[in-house]
Structures are given as structure tokens and as C-alpha cells.
Design a protein around this motif. Structure first.
Motif, PDB file in Angstrom:
ATOM      1  N   TYR A  25      39.349  28.052  34.475  1.00 40.46           N
ATOM      2  CA  TYR A  25      40.574  27.279  34.686  1.00 40.46           C
ATOM      3  C   TYR A  25      40.527  26.538  36.018  1.00 40.46           C
ATOM      4  O   TYR A  25      40.845  25.347  36.079  1.00 40.46           O
ATOM      5  CB  TYR A  25      41.800  28.202  34.636  1.00 40.46           C
ATOM      6  N   ASN A  26      40.130  27.221  37.070  1.00 37.25           N
ATOM      7  CA  ASN A  26      40.080  26.580  38.386  1.00 37.25           C
ATOM      8  C   ASN A  26      39.108  25.400  38.399  1.00 37.25           C
ATOM      9  O   ASN A  26      39.408  24.352  38.983  1.00 37.25           O
ATOM     10  CB  ASN A  26      39.718  27.594  39.469  1.00 37.25           C
ATOM     11  N   GLU A  27      37.966  25.543  37.756  1.00 36.01           N
ATOM     12  CA  GLU A  27      36.996  24.448  37.689  1.00 36.01           C
ATOM     13  C   GLU A  27      37.542  23.285  36.873  1.00 36.01           C
ATOM     14  O   GLU A  27      37.416  22.121  37.259  1.00 36.01           O
ATOM     15  CB  GLU A  27      35.666  24.932  37.106  1.00 36.01           C
ATOM     16  N   ALA A  28      38.147  23.588  35.724  1.00 35.73           N
ATOM     17  CA  ALA A  28      38.672  22.538  34.852  1.00 35.73           C
ATOM     18  C   ALA A  28      39.908  21.871  35.455  1.00 35.73           C
ATOM     19  O   ALA A  28      40.061  20.646  35.368  1.00 35.73           O
ATOM     20  CB  ALA A  28      38.998  23.114  33.476  1.00 35.73           C
ATOM     21  N   LYS A  29      40.780  22.658  36.057  1.00 35.65           N
ATOM     22  CA  LYS A  29      42.005  22.117  36.656  1.00 35.65           C
ATOM     23  C   LYS A  29      41.675  21.149  37.785  1.00 35.65           C
ATOM     24  O   LYS A  29      42.325  20.112  37.943  1.00 35.65           O
ATOM     25  CB  LYS A  29      42.871  23.263  37.180  1.00 35.65           C
ATOM     26  N   SER A  30      40.659  21.462  38.561  1.00 37.90           N
ATOM     27  CA  SER A  30      40.293  20.620  39.697  1.00 37.90           C
ATOM     28  C   SER A  30      39.480  19.403  39.284  1.00 37.90           C
ATOM     29  O   SER A  30      39.164  18.562  40.126  1.00 37.90           O
ATOM     30  CB  SER A  30      39.516  21.445  40.721  1.00 37.90           C
ATOM     31  N   GLY A  31      39.117  19.314  37.997  1.00 35.93           N
ATOM     32  CA  GLY A  31      38.341  18.178  37.529  1.00 35.93           C
ATOM     33  C   GLY A  31      36.852  18.323  37.753  1.00 35.93           C
ATOM     34  O   GLY A  31      36.094  17.375  37.545  1.00 35.93           O
ATOM     35  N   ASN A  32      36.412  19.505  38.166  1.00 42.07           N
ATOM     36  CA  ASN A  32      34.990  19.745  38.411  1.00 42.07           C
ATOM     37  C   ASN A  32      34.203  20.041  37.143  1.00 42.07           C
ATOM     38  O   ASN A  32      32.982  20.112  37.185  1.00 42.07           O
ATOM     39  CB  ASN A  32      34.809  20.916  39.383  1.00 42.07           C
ATOM     40  N   ALA A  33      34.900  20.259  36.016  1.00 42.35           N
ATOM     41  CA  ALA A  33      34.234  20.575  34.753  1.00 42.35           C
ATOM     42  C   ALA A  33      35.144  20.179  33.597  1.00 42.35           C
ATOM     43  O   ALA A  33      36.358  20.047  33.761  1.00 42.35           O
ATOM     44  CB  ALA A  33      33.916  22.068  34.677  1.00 42.35           C
ATOM     45  N   THR A  34      34.530  20.007  32.452  1.00 44.16           N
ATOM     46  CA  THR A  34      35.247  19.733  31.203  1.00 44.16           C
ATOM     47  C   THR A  34      35.084  20.938  30.293  1.00 44.16           C
ATOM     48  O   THR A  34      33.988  21.479  30.165  1.00 44.16           O
ATOM     49  CB  THR A  34      34.661  18.491  30.501  1.00 44.16           C
ATOM     50  N   ILE A  35      36.169  21.346  29.650  1.00 37.84           N
ATOM     51  CA  ILE A  35      36.083  22.401  28.647  1.00 37.84           C
ATOM     52  C   ILE A  35      35.719  21.744  27.319  1.00 37.84           C
ATOM     53  O   ILE A  35      36.314  20.748  26.921  1.00 37.84           O
ATOM     54  CB  ILE A  35      37.402  23.183  28.528  1.00 37.84           C
ATOM     55  N   VAL A  36      34.721  22.309  26.655  1.00 35.25           N
ATOM     56  CA  VAL A  36      34.335  21.868  25.317  1.00 35.25           C
ATOM     57  C   VAL A  36      34.724  22.989  24.364  1.00 35.25           C
ATOM     58  O   VAL A  36      34.130  24.069  24.384  1.00 35.25           O
ATOM     59  CB  VAL A  36      32.822  21.567  25.219  1.00 35.25           C
ATOM     60  N   ASP A  37      35.751  22.738  23.556  1.00 33.05           N
ATOM     61  CA  ASP A  37      36.268  23.730  22.617  1.00 33.05           C
ATOM     62  C   ASP A  37      35.534  23.555  21.294  1.00 33.05           C
ATOM     63  O   ASP A  37      35.671  22.527  20.632  1.00 33.05           O
ATOM     64  CB  ASP A  37      37.769  23.519  22.441  1.00 33.05           C
ATOM     65  N   VAL A  38      34.738  24.554  20.913  1.00 36.33           N
ATOM     66  CA  VAL A  38      33.925  24.458  19.699  1.00 36.33           C
ATOM     67  C   VAL A  38      34.564  25.171  18.504  1.00 36.33           C
ATOM     68  O   VAL A  38      33.912  25.361  17.475  1.00 36.33           O
ATOM     69  CB  VAL A  38      32.479  24.963  19.934  1.00 36.33           C
ATOM     70  N   ARG A  39      35.850  25.518  18.615  1.00 34.66           N
ATOM     71  CA  ARG A  39      36.543  26.091  17.462  1.00 34.66           C
ATOM     72  C   ARG A  39      36.669  25.018  16.377  1.00 34.66           C
ATOM     73  O   ARG A  39      36.769  23.832  16.672  1.00 34.66           O
ATOM     74  CB  ARG A  39      37.940  26.585  17.835  1.00 34.66           C
ATOM     75  N   LYS A  47      46.987  26.528  19.348  1.00 32.97           N
ATOM     76  CA  LYS A  47      46.876  26.755  20.791  1.00 32.97           C
ATOM     77  C   LYS A  47      45.706  25.963  21.344  1.00 32.97           C
ATOM     78  O   LYS A  47      44.597  26.039  20.813  1.00 32.97           O
ATOM     79  CB  LYS A  47      46.680  28.244  21.103  1.00 32.97           C
ATOM     80  N   GLN A  48      45.988  25.214  22.412  1.00 30.49           N
ATOM     81  CA  GLN A  48      44.963  24.409  23.064  1.00 30.49           C
ATOM     82  C   GLN A  48      44.971  24.685  24.562  1.00 30.49           C
ATOM     83  O   GLN A  48      45.997  25.041  25.136  1.00 30.49           O
ATOM     84  CB  GLN A  48      45.215  22.923  22.822  1.00 30.49           C
ATOM     85  N   PHE A  49      43.823  24.486  25.174  1.00 25.44           N
ATOM     86  CA  PHE A  49      43.701  24.636  26.623  1.00 25.44           C
ATOM     87  C   PHE A  49      44.502  23.529  27.301  1.00 25.44           C
ATOM     88  O   PHE A  49      44.389  22.366  26.933  1.00 25.44           O
ATOM     89  CB  PHE A  49      42.233  24.540  27.043  1.00 25.44           C
ATOM     90  N   ASP A  50      45.307  23.906  28.279  1.00 31.41           N
ATOM     91  CA  ASP A  50      46.109  22.920  29.012  1.00 31.41           C
ATOM     92  C   ASP A  50      45.449  22.639  30.363  1.00 31.41           C
ATOM     93  O   ASP A  50      45.834  23.176  31.397  1.00 31.41           O
ATOM     94  CB  ASP A  50      47.534  23.439  29.198  1.00 31.41           C
ATOM     95  N   VAL A  51      44.421  21.797  30.317  1.00 35.22           N
ATOM     96  CA  VAL A  51      43.693  21.349  31.502  1.00 35.22           C
ATOM     97  C   VAL A  51      43.436  19.844  31.333  1.00 35.22           C
ATOM     98  O   VAL A  51      43.517  19.326  30.220  1.00 35.22           O
ATOM     99  CB  VAL A  51      42.365  22.112  31.703  1.00 35.22           C
ATOM    100  N   PRO A  52      43.100  19.155  32.422  1.00 36.56           N
ATOM    101  CA  PRO A  52      42.936  17.700  32.335  1.00 36.56           C
ATOM    102  C   PRO A  52      41.859  17.213  31.365  1.00 36.56           C
ATOM    103  O   PRO A  52      42.061  16.211  30.686  1.00 36.56           O
ATOM    104  CB  PRO A  52      42.591  17.288  33.763  1.00 36.56           C
TER     105      PRO A  52
END
Length: 138
Positions: A25-39, A47-52
Motif C-alpha cells: 500500500y505504501n509503495e502504491a499510494k506514493s506512486g512508486n509502484a503499480t498494483i497488477v490485479d490478476v483476479r 472489491k478493488q484496491f483503492d490506490v492511484p
């Protein structure tokens, strides 16, 4: 995996770097990483991840759509509980992605840790276990 990518975060398991939900979360929230949801798409409506930055790319489509993922930007691979994301990690590493980490415990642990989600109750699923989840009768 580049050592400095998520330095001093996570743990190695199954040959992969795994991030705790809080670190992810901290990495994604800060824009340092993207979450790739493979569901699969039937599982992401409720339910979805609430990050940028989140990319929804079902594991079943990963090989056919792999070019949609940036190779030069850190990716955190996520699913429901960590099983499909492990499969996705194997594929991505074989295809030359080295800026990747697995989300330990998937969205289940993310929610358990109280991290932000977007919830659409109209897409809530029914089933006695995760293997039997299906859209509710409307």
C-alpha cells in the motif's frame, strides 16, 4: 529482482519477493509502484484496491496482454489470496520482468489489515468458499 527496488521491505518466499499489504500500500499510494490485479473479472467488481495505479489483467489473459505492462516500472502482483499471483510472477519473470513483487495474502490480507478498498455491493459474490464464488442473483 533488483535489490534496491523495495529495499528493506518484504520477505522472500518461493523464490519471490513478497510484500506485506502495508508495504505494498505504501509503495502504491506514493506512486512508486503499480498494483497488477490478476483476479478474473468476475472477482474484481465487488472489491478493488483503492490506490492511484491499478491495472486489472486477469491471469487467464496475461500472456496475450503482457505488452500492456511496463517493464521499467515496479509492479506489485496481486490476487485474492496469493495463489494466482504466484503463477503470474513465474510468467512475468520468464518474460523478462524483473521489477516485480508479490502481494502476500492478496486482497484478503489487504482488507484484513484495514487498507483502503473500493466496494461495490451490487457486485457482491455468493458461495460457501472462495472456490465457489459467483455473482449474486439480482
Amino acid at each position: 529482482m533488483e535489490q534496491s527496488l523495495f529495499s528493506n521491505k518484504g520477505f522472500k518466499s518461493g523464490g519471490f519477493l513478497n510484500l506485506t499489504p502495508r508495504d505494498a500500500y505504501n509503495e502504491a499510494k506514493s506512486g512508486n509502484a503499480t498494483i497488477v490485479d490478476v483476479r478474473e473479472s468476475t472477482l474484481t467488481g465487488y472489491k478493488q484496491f483503492d490506490v492511484p495505479k491499478v491495472i486489472y489483467l486477469p491471469l487467464s489473459e496475461l500472456l496475450n496482454r503482457i505488452e500492456e505492462l511496463p517493464k521499467n516500472f515496479p509492479l506489485i502482483i496481486a490476487d485474492s489470496a496469493g495463489l494466482r499471483s504466484h503463477e503470474a510472477m513465474v510468467i512475468l519473470l520468464e518474460k523478462g520482468f524483473n521489477l516485480v513483487a508479490n502481494l502476500a495474502g492478496g486482497i484478503v490480507e489487504w482488507e484484513r489489515d484495514g487498507l483502503p478498498l473500493v466496494v461495490n455491493n451490487k457486485e457482491r459474490l455468493d458461495g460457501s468458499c472462495m472456490c465457489q464464488l459467483r455473482p449474486r442473483m439480482k
